[in-house]
Design a protein around this motif. Structure first.
Motif, mmCIF file in Angstrom:
data_model
loop_
_atom_site.group_PDB
_atom_site.id
_atom_site.type_symbol
_atom_site.label_atom_id
_atom_site.label_comp_id
_atom_site.label_asym_id
_atom_site.label_seq_id
_atom_site.Cartn_x
_atom_site.Cartn_y
_atom_site.Cartn_z
ATOM 1 N N HIS A 323 68.194 42.443 -92.519
ATOM 2 C CA HIS A 323 67.976 43.527 -93.466
ATOM 3 C C HIS A 323 68.928 44.706 -93.250
ATOM 4 O O HIS A 323 68.762 45.748 -93.863
ATOM 5 N N SER A 324 69.894 44.536 -92.376
ATOM 6 C CA SER A 324 70.814 45.650 -92.097
ATOM 7 C C SER A 324 71.820 45.808 -93.224
ATOM 8 O O SER A 324 72.076 44.884 -93.992
ATOM 9 N N THR A 325 72.368 47.000 -93.315
ATOM 10 C CA THR A 325 73.427 47.280 -94.290
ATOM 11 C C THR A 325 74.562 48.015 -93.588
ATOM 12 O O THR A 325 74.328 49.080 -93.004
ATOM 13 N N PRO A 326 75.790 47.494 -93.668
ATOM 14 C CA PRO A 326 76.165 46.205 -94.277
ATOM 15 C C PRO A 326 75.726 45.037 -93.409
ATOM 16 O O PRO A 326 75.510 45.185 -92.220
ATOM 17 N N ARG A 327 75.598 43.885 -94.055
ATOM 18 C CA ARG A 327 75.177 42.692 -93.335
ATOM 19 C C ARG A 327 76.264 42.248 -92.360
ATOM 20 O O ARG A 327 77.448 42.321 -92.660
ATOM 21 N N LEU A 328 75.834 41.765 -91.196
ATOM 22 C CA LEU A 328 76.781 41.191 -90.243
ATOM 23 C C LEU A 328 77.149 39.788 -90.702
ATOM 24 O O LEU A 328 76.290 39.018 -91.141
ATOM 25 N N THR A 329 78.419 39.450 -90.590
ATOM 26 C CA THR A 329 78.867 38.134 -91.048
ATOM 27 C C THR A 329 78.366 37.021 -90.135
ATOM 28 O O THR A 329 78.089 35.911 -90.598
ATOM 29 N N ALA A 330 78.246 37.308 -88.844
ATOM 30 C CA ALA A 330 77.765 36.292 -87.891
ATOM 31 C C ALA A 330 76.867 36.968 -86.867
ATOM 32 O O ALA A 330 77.297 37.258 -85.752
ATOM 33 N N PRO A 331 75.610 37.223 -87.226
ATOM 34 C CA PRO A 331 74.711 37.945 -86.320
ATOM 35 C C PRO A 331 74.556 37.281 -84.956
ATOM 36 O O PRO A 331 74.469 37.947 -83.934
ATOM 37 N N LEU A 339 75.998 44.306 -76.988
ATOM 38 C CA LEU A 339 75.579 44.619 -75.628
ATOM 39 C C LEU A 339 76.784 44.842 -74.718
ATOM 40 O O LEU A 339 76.663 44.806 -73.497
ATOM 41 N N GLY A 340 77.951 45.060 -75.337
ATOM 42 C CA GLY A 340 79.143 45.355 -74.559
ATOM 43 C C GLY A 340 79.747 44.155 -73.875
ATOM 44 O O GLY A 340 80.510 44.305 -72.914
ATOM 45 N N ARG A 341 79.420 42.965 -74.345
ATOM 46 C CA ARG A 341 79.943 41.755 -73.733
ATOM 47 C C ARG A 341 80.610 40.898 -74.797
ATOM 48 O O ARG A 341 80.763 41.312 -75.942
ATOM 49 N N SER A 342 80.993 39.681 -74.466
ATOM 50 C CA SER A 342 81.732 38.843 -75.402
ATOM 51 C C SER A 342 80.786 38.110 -76.349
ATOM 52 O O SER A 342 79.581 38.036 -76.120
ATOM 53 N N ARG A 343 81.362 37.556 -77.411
ATOM 54 C CA ARG A 343 80.575 36.763 -78.353
ATOM 55 C C ARG A 343 79.986 35.522 -77.677
ATOM 56 O O ARG A 343 78.876 35.102 -77.988
ATOM 57 N N ALA A 344 80.736 34.959 -76.733
ATOM 58 C CA ALA A 344 80.307 33.698 -76.118
ATOM 59 C C ALA A 344 79.154 33.878 -75.148
ATOM 60 O O ALA A 344 78.526 32.891 -74.753
ATOM 61 N N LEU A 345 78.853 35.112 -74.769
ATOM 62 C CA LEU A 345 77.823 35.321 -73.765
ATOM 63 C C LEU A 345 76.450 34.879 -74.265
ATOM 64 O O LEU A 345 75.613 34.424 -73.482
ATOM 65 N N ARG A 346 76.205 35.009 -75.556
ATOM 66 C CA ARG A 346 74.914 34.573 -76.090
ATOM 67 C C ARG A 346 74.704 33.093 -75.816
ATOM 68 O O ARG A 346 73.609 32.670 -75.406
#
Length: 431
Positions: A323-331, A339-346
């Motif tokens: 529901h955020s604006t603008p929408r994130l392309t890849a939440p 969280l100040g880290r890389s995308r791969a950390l998730r």
């Protein structure tokens, strides 16, 4: 209890720039924190804090710490540290219980427990309470006593007069261990050095054996607060004084690093080796002994926070992100960046096979802050979080919406080139 918010002018300024070392000093001053408490709040070592505060005008190098500073200053609900009570608040309840108790410092019950006993029951001298409760020039208690006041207050609130009597008897035991009589001592510090206790081999552990116990192999927990430490874990603590090995056991049970350990006990990092390296010695601070005993017998009085794991926070994050604006392309991939880290950390955090990635102390605190902001402010708080992440990214020369990590490969230090020596001299062959 939520602390008072920062002035709006300070919050507005920080929303338009990256967090820097000055914000660490501001946070310490506004929250009235000791250096030890400040490092616990941020989850950083003393070396890192010195590096950040020496260059106080420069943005902090860790973007996760920058996000945490921004959250702590902008949102009071992200504050997770216990606000310890003042001596006067505890003394008021203690006085009520003392009037009903049968305990007394005198040989006969000629008078109820009073100020003298209050100081002794907290491991300090007979005049400590007078200094703490002075109306003209009150002296603040030590960090260990502040924690003990919190536990003592909860102890009295839960158990009433029976709790006070049990606390009194425990203090008497600590006095006997030091060959003292609680009814006629004036100070715990003017005593001979405690002799090495003769402990049965069943309970004794040498320093070498303690060092062999690896903290990383103790009970894992998602945050700081441990599972309940049962009485069977320290079966002989009922009948003896607290020793160094008991502090080490608590640290191992909780799975704490050094900064968290010193915050728990209210001691300095320099003091910890005295207890770790002398496991069979009585703890020199009676207040600390009482604190350790109370924490093992009364887990309800814990003041360490419970930090969430990434899997605890992600479902709430995913729901709000829709529901955020603008929408994130890849939440899903943006979770680590926020969280100040890389995308791969998730992916590494949620890995099902093998060991998931370790969640660092600062990351645990940031997860707590993100959850608090999302629960309290929803989409508005989420949008504010994204906005500041973009500010932090821009200050480092990144585009938040296209970056994969906060580290620029071009700015990485070049590997150190080793100097090659001369080749060995060739010995001519002999015909």
């Amino acid at each position: 209890m939520t602390p008072p918010p920062f002035p709006e002018s300070i919050r507005d300024e920080l929303n338009s720039r990256p967090a820097c070392g000055n914000d660490i000093l501001l946070l310490q001053q506004w929250r009235n924190l000791t250096e030890q408490d400040l490092r616990f709040l941020l989850g950083i070592s003393i070396q890192k804090m010195l590096a950040y505060t020496r260059n106080s005008a420069e943005p902090v190098s860790d973007p996760g710490l920058g996000m945490l500073l921004w959250a702590l200053i902008n949102f009071p609900e992200t504050h997770f540290m216990t606000i310890f009570p003042e001596p006067g608040e505890v003394y008021q309840l203690y006085s009520t219980m003392a009037e009903q108790s049968t305990k007394t410092l005198a040989a006969k019950r000629s008078n109820a427990l009073g100020r003298v006993a209050f100081g002794l029951l907290l491991g300090r001298d007979m005049n400590s309470a007078t200094r703490w409760l002075s109306e003209t020039n009150p002296r603040p208690p030590t960090a260990t006593v502040r924690r003990l006041l919190y536990v003592f207050l909860n102890f009295l609130q839960r158990y009433g007069v029976q709790g006070l009597d049990a606390w009194f008897e425990r203090t008497q035991l600590e006095a006997r261990e030091r060959q003292l009589n609680l009814s006629n001592i004036t100070s715990w510090t003017t005593r001979a050095k405690p002799r090495r206790s003769q402990i049965s081999g069943r309970h004794s552990r040498s320093a070498q054996a303690l060092r062999a116990l690896h903290i990383s192999d103790t009970k894992k927990r998602p945050g700081v607060t441990p599972p309940v430490l049962s009485e069977t874990s320290l079966p002989d603590l009922k009948n003896r004084g607290v020793r160094g090995r008991d502090l080490v056991l608590l640290r191992q049970w909780y799975g704490l690093n050094l900064t968290e350990t010193c915050y728990l006990f209210g001691i300095s990092t320099q003091k910890w080796p005295d207890y770790q390296n002398n496991p069979d010695e009585l703890v020199d601070d009676v207040g600390l002994s009482l604190l350790v005993w109370a924490l093992t017998r009364f887990p309800e009085a814990q003041y360490l926070p419970v930090f969430p794991t990434p899997t605890d926070v992600y479902p709430l994050y995913e729901q709000v992100a829709k529901h955020s604006t603008p929408r994130l392309t890849a939440p899903a991939m943006t979770f680590g960046l926020l969280l100040g880290r890389s995308r791969a950390l998730r992916h590494r955090w949620f890995k099902q096979v093998g060991n998931p990635a370790r969640v660092a102390p600062t990351e645990l605190r940031l997860l707590y802050a993100l959850r608090a902001v999302l629960q309290t402010h929803g989409v508005v708080g989420f949008n504010a979080w994204i906005h500041h992440a973009r500010v932090e990214a821009e200050s480092r020369g990144f585009d938040f919406d296209s970056m994969r990590t906060w580290t620029d490969p071009k700015k990485q230090p070049e590997p150190i080139k080793t100097r090659r020596g001369r080749p060995p001299r060739q010995t001519p062959a002999v015909d």
